[in-house]
Design an enzyme around this catalytic site. Sequence first.
Site, short mmCIF file in Angstrom:
data_model
loop_
_atom_site.label_atom_id
_atom_site.label_comp_id
_atom_site.label_asym_id
_atom_site.label_seq_id
_atom_site.Cartn_x
_atom_site.Cartn_y
_atom_site.Cartn_z
N VAL A 57 0.84 -1.19 0.00
CA VAL A 57 0.00 0.00 0.00
C VAL A 57 0.87 1.24 0.00
O VAL A 57 2.03 1.22 0.42
CB VAL A 57 -0.94 0.02 1.23
CG1 VAL A 57 -1.82 -1.22 1.24
CG2 VAL A 57 -0.16 0.12 2.53
N SER A 58 0.31 2.35 -0.51
CA SER A 58 0.93 3.66 -0.46
C SER A 58 2.32 3.63 -1.11
O SER A 58 2.46 3.16 -2.24
CB SER A 58 0.98 4.16 0.98
OG SER A 58 1.30 5.53 1.04
N ASN A 59 3.37 4.09 -0.42
CA ASN A 59 4.71 4.03 -1.00
C ASN A 59 5.12 2.61 -1.32
O ASN A 59 5.85 2.36 -2.28
CB ASN A 59 5.72 4.65 -0.04
CG ASN A 59 5.58 6.16 0.06
OD1 ASN A 59 4.89 6.78 -0.74
ND2 ASN A 59 6.23 6.75 1.05
N GLY A 106 3.06 0.28 -2.29
CA GLY A 106 2.38 -0.04 -3.54
C GLY A 106 3.11 0.53 -4.74
O GLY A 106 3.23 -0.12 -5.78
N GLY A 107 3.61 1.76 -4.60
CA GLY A 107 4.43 2.33 -5.67
C GLY A 107 5.68 1.53 -5.91
O GLY A 107 6.13 1.37 -7.06
#
Length: 721
Positions: free
Chosen positions: A313-315, A317-318
């Site tokens: 998730v979030s960073n 996920g990136g």
Amino acid sequence: MAMNRIHPLALAAVAACALAACGGSDGDTAPLNTLPAGVLAPQTIHYDGTADDLLTAGLGKAGLQSATPPAFADPLKPTAAELRRAAIYNSYRGLVDMTDGGGYGRLYGPNVTANGVVTSGDGKVAGTETLAILDDGSGRQNVTLMAQVPASLDPQNPCIITATSSGSRGVYGAISTGEWGLKRGCAVAYTDKGTGSAPHDLQNDTVPLANGMRQRADTAIFGTVPQFSDMVAFNAGLNPSELTAFNQATPHRFAFKHAHSGQNPEKDWGRHTLAAVRLALYAINQQYGELNDKGERTVRFTGANTLVIASSVSNGGGAAIAAAELDSEGLIDGVAVSEPAIELPANAGVAVQRGSARVATVGRNLIDFTTYANLYQACASLAPSLAGAPFGAAFAGLYNLPALPIAASRCTALRQEGLLSAAASTTAQQAEEALLRLRDYGWEPESLALTPSHAAFEIAPAVAVTFANALARARVSDHLCGFSFAATAADGSVTTLAPAALAGMFATGNGVPPSAGVNLVNNRAAQGPVRDFLSLAANGLPDWNLDGALCLRDLVTGSGAAAQRLQAGMRETQRSGNLQGKPAIIVHGRDDALLPVNHTSRPYYALNKKVEGAASKLSYLEVANAQHFDGFIGLPAVLPGYDSRYVPLHVYLNHALDAVYDHLKNGKPLPPSQVVRTVPRGGTAGQAPAITAANVPLPAAVPAAADRISVTGGDTVVIPD
């Protein structure tokens, strides 16, 4: 297809191929299982699933939910096991709504099986955990890697998911994502991706180790075993004379790995995630690889015969998306991520249309839109139209006191700088204009309701300072734009941090102060170094350090030397949009105010379709009534209104993982791109009724025409209202 690769017959074929390519001179000796390149000093511990375990650190479902955190026998000297337990407790709770009414224990949680069956069990998972450091040979990279191999892993059907840390957290920072894999019997590949929650205490020159314990920087070793001397998680890299000068000029400061490593770690988040996958394969082979005639473990499992899903998730996920783009070894089979931080190239050539209207500003990088938010959010939070938003009234009461009108002074200062129109003569007019400027810069109208709560938590300045330092490869001694990190007293002045707070920060911090007793400090405030939001300008105005915000913004838009360094670092983090045909699902909440959909998932979806064309297998699920911080939903006493307005996005990450897994294993089609129409819980803010499955419907196999997300003209993503 990965579903074919993991068939037992295919395993034998792959093994034979591997032997022929990598074995001895006769092609009949399997390669030895050796540590991946750059991986140092692994330590493997087995957890029995009763006293301690992989998912809950022995706490179980109820222990994770308890409001009482696990204690340290000696708060000044917590053990590695105690730090691990507390880190898992805090990391899990930081990402997930832990309330019964919000769905914990019913829609998700350790006691809910992979098939969605709610049990009365604790959800503990037995298995092994391998912790290691990844370094590039410089002795400065110090990325933490970890692999968890559950006892339930089936060597005939091996699988791995990645759970790269969220935000700037440490290696356990996406444990709630790892939960999905552990329940499926999959190994989980974790990495802190060059970030982390524990700092270098510059005043006392102590540094964190990969297991969270602290030692003197000049004597740091992992435990008492010499080969673990490489397990320092972060050192700011000041030589003795530099450190002495720094402490004399700015005492009691801290350096954090994400901000101050000098590595620009985001450019390598994909590589770090791939390295974690390699460590997970190594760990699986250590347990299940065949023994040769010398009793040595050999390679049985590779990316060719192990199903791997990149997730987080979030960073994190990136990072999973970056890993899929960079994957040249065939390690990753699919991608399932939630609310990813995705940096688009400056000239992506894509557009976003919502309903019949084209969005004017899209695809900006995180440092760009966050420094913009940092200018306007505090003022915009006073907009009369936000009075009923979560924390709206409370924000005005706390940050617009008659004796210290911080937010109103920011409005005044913005107008004086020409950043608000001269016609906006009252605070209310200025705040409404600031809010409109945020909307025009890419925030969705739904996401603007989160402006007061985000401003109160100092999210934008914290993220802006951390990423600006990282992208510019600034040293802690540079004090970029006059910022530093330190504990502060009630009046905002710099003070010493309680020793127990530092000793446990590996477990309690999130790597982006304000966190765990460390705050953002403005070294240049008129009254001397002070907590950032209490800064006085040279003219005596308490304007929440507008000068610092303008300095950070200039690093994005300016042309000075520091700006050029930051902009070069920003270009290093930009993604290509090419997932190499991997089946993938991106889930994002429409109301996300931290990573607005118009700058991240929407334009990335268009870019992927533009780059890959017919080969693209990416689905995009935009979830209505969902925002970035599920954990905030679970704070009804602090943030009433989150519970009545927002549904947990975590539910949809689990759906996405299920869908990608079923696609890879069984060929089931991925859900088409669509807006998922959820139903808020409603009721009284802070006392919302319990969530049910009806509030969070599954993505439709055949979405209604009014819900379908499409790409037109090869470059424009069209999002239904």
